[in-house]
Design an enzyme around this catalytic site. Structure first.
Site, PDB file in Angstrom:
ATOM      1  N   SER A 129       0.842  -1.201   0.000  1.00 30.98           N
ATOM      2  CA  SER A 129       0.000   0.000   0.000  1.00 30.98           C
ATOM      3  C   SER A 129       0.872   1.244   0.000  1.00 30.98           C
ATOM      4  O   SER A 129       1.920   1.285   0.666  1.00 30.98           O
ATOM      5  CB  SER A 129      -0.899   0.030   1.240  1.00 30.98           C
ATOM      6  N   LYS A 156       2.935  -1.884   6.143  1.00 35.68           N
ATOM      7  CA  LYS A 156       3.031  -1.931   4.687  1.00 35.68           C
ATOM      8  C   LYS A 156       4.372  -1.388   4.203  1.00 35.68           C
ATOM      9  O   LYS A 156       4.885  -1.823   3.160  1.00 35.68           O
ATOM     10  CB  LYS A 156       1.870  -1.159   4.053  1.00 35.68           C
TER      11      LYS A 156
END
Length: 228
Positions: A129, A156
């Site tokens: 992400s 992430k």
């Protein structure tokens, strides 16, 4: 025959990725923690199911052993399992989020490497992400700038870094991380945002079907490489 394993694939982007890869002729294994939900998803698609909890070493080992016995190799691995973990900002929640979103990548990758090495075109895709991109979260023009998701974002960042490091240490295997686009899933339901999962899945499929000479060690979205 291309054999693909997708973690967290009983719903959302993982489910739609499985659907699209099946349409391309892949043999797809849907990995899911919940046996009932996983079997239901696999049956709906005509895929195969393996019980796979990325936070459990025995579960991961058993899942890859099942694929090894049935197929003898693995061509594509998609790290899709993930959690938001935005309920509390404390130690136990941090451990749970990182265990799923980052440590789970290590567990599954390490278990899968022997099978991936048997493939003529081994490919690993990490659904990461841009919420974990320093560039994005410090850019007021980006939606990530306004997301108060410390644990998800940090995990992430780790997921993308693990992908890049694996690309460096495993030059015979392509490893790429992906920002799939803001997607309407259970994870984003509280925010009321996102496009249909099948649209984001197309970006996953693009990286999952790279040619032998395709890129590795990148962080991309559907338009190309992103700074992070």
């Amino acid at each position: 025959m291309t054999v693909t394993l997708i973690t967290g694939a009983n719903k959302g982007i993982g489910f739609e990725t499985a659907k699209q890869l099946l349409e391309l002729g892949h043999v797809v294994y849907i990995g899911a923690r919940d046996i009932e939900r996983g079997e239901k998803a696999a049956a709906a698609l005509g895929a195969r199911f393996v019980q796979l909890d990325v936070t459990d070493d025995a579960s991961v080992s058993n899942a890859l052993a099942t694929i090894s016995a049935a197929e003898g190799q693995l061509d594509v691995l998609v790290h899709n399992a993930g959690i938001l973990g935005n309920e509390l900002l404390d130690g136990p929640t941090a451990l749970r989020v990182f265990d799923t979103n980052a440590v789970g990548i290590v567990r599954v990758t390490e278990a899968a490497l022997p099978l991936l090495r048997k493939s003529s075109n081994p490919t690993v895709v990490t659904v990461s992400s841009s919420a974990g991109s320093f560039w994005a979260v410090n850019n007021p023009d980006r939606p990530e700038f306004h997301l108060p998701l410390a644990l998800y974002s940090a995990s992430k960042t780790a997921a993308t870094m693990l992908t890049v490091q694996y690309a460096k240490s495993q030059p015979g295997i392509k490893f790429n991380a992906l920002e799939p686009g803001t997607t309407a899933t259970d994870m984003t339901a509280a925010f009321g945002i996102g496009r249909p999962p099948e649209e984001s899945a197309r970006a996953v499929v693009r990286l999952a079907t790279l040619d032998v000479d395709g890129p590795t060690g990148t962080f991309q979205d559907e338009t190309g490489e992103l700074p992070w």
